[in-house]
Design a protein around this motif. Sequence first.
Motif, PDB file in Angstrom:
ATOM      1  N   ASN A 209      37.943 -21.364 -28.953  1.00 26.52           N
ATOM      2  CA  ASN A 209      37.292 -20.284 -29.714  1.00 26.52           C
ATOM      3  C   ASN A 209      38.166 -19.729 -30.870  1.00 26.52           C
ATOM      4  OD1 ASN A 209      35.709 -18.092 -30.969  1.00 26.52           O
ATOM      5  ND2 ASN A 209      34.911 -17.473 -28.851  1.00 26.52           N
ATOM      6  N   ASP A 211      37.833 -17.390 -32.651  1.00 31.98           N
ATOM      7  CA  ASP A 211      37.812 -15.858 -32.657  1.00 31.98           C
ATOM      8  C   ASP A 211      38.930 -15.242 -31.717  1.00 31.98           C
ATOM      9  OD1 ASP A 211      35.776 -15.577 -34.382  1.00 31.98           O
ATOM     10  OD2 ASP A 211      34.082 -15.596 -32.963  1.00 31.98           O
ATOM     11  N   LEU A 235      35.834  -8.309 -24.467  1.00 28.26           N
ATOM     12  CA  LEU A 235      35.997  -9.787 -24.741  1.00 28.26           C
ATOM     13  C   LEU A 235      35.915 -10.525 -23.607  1.00 28.26           C
ATOM     14  CD1 LEU A 235      38.404  -9.559 -27.805  1.00 28.26           C
ATOM     15  CD2 LEU A 235      35.728  -9.510 -27.787  1.00 28.26           C
TER      16      LEU A 235
END
Length: 330
Positions: A209, A211, A235
């Motif tokens: 990911n 991010d 998260l």
Amino acid sequence: MVTIYDIARLSGVSKSTVSRVISNQSYVSAETKNKVIKVMQEHNYVPNSLAKQFRQKQTKCLAILIPDLHHPYFSELVRYISAESYKSGFKTVVHQTFSDENVEREVYTQLQRKEFDALILTSSALSEEEIAECTGDNLVVACNENYDGGYFDVFCLNEEEVTMKATSHLLSKGFTKLGFCSDNISSPLQQARLKGFILAHNKKGLNHNIDFIFNEISTIEDGIILGERLFNDNLELEGILAGSDFVAAGLIRSAVKNNIQIPQQLSIVGFDNHPISLVTNPQISTISNRLQDMANDLVHHIVTKINGVKQTPIKKVYNGEFINRDSSYV
């Protein structure tokens, strides 16, 4: 000021004989040597070391180029290099660039002026080709960054391989949501680590990911701030490659504050096997970087080259080791 010519005249010998006495060469008689030394002592004569260095074409000094001495990794690297240099009869001078390209170029100019015998390059804002253009035929050895090695000698850790091992360890435990921390994502070293991180995912048929790729994270404080972000924003990270043991320590500090259990709720892997990894609770899983071996080898290589042994540029790559401790599942 008394000069070598004055000592020669007062001793009744030639300037070259005085030079031989200063250099402690064996083919000067004991009588002549004692006479010259007595005159030197009477007139408090101190040989000009700079002139001697110029004649020998050596400064007996190695320069170390680093971005910031405050960074734990670079301070430890400088310590090992300086200690080994001292054993080899060389002093070291440290140039901090603070990642400023102009400061870096000034150091290369000093190298061109022969203000030191060699430059140990630990990090750079320039490409390998640009560094070679700035340094010419002068002796440059890269330590830490994974350059190709076509222009100058390179000593570095196999960052890609060992990061892949650490990432694979977390993935093998069923964790698929992993984060990656970098202090400067554009550097060759960090790119190698990121490649290892991605390759470990690819081998498992997984996607990483983007991010969860965090840049400019290098200190304990950065780790604490990142931890607050992770835990307060909820998260869904299951594990994180912290990039350094100091960042890992900051993450653990934030986890304790936010009642996050390590490794039950978040597994953490540091980097460098710094002693701080042994004093946190839990102790930090980490990666040994072979720093002392690397420093010793590169100094020996530099001294060999300075002493006239001609060699084409070499690249020596060290294998790191993943050390599994309590901050990641055994």
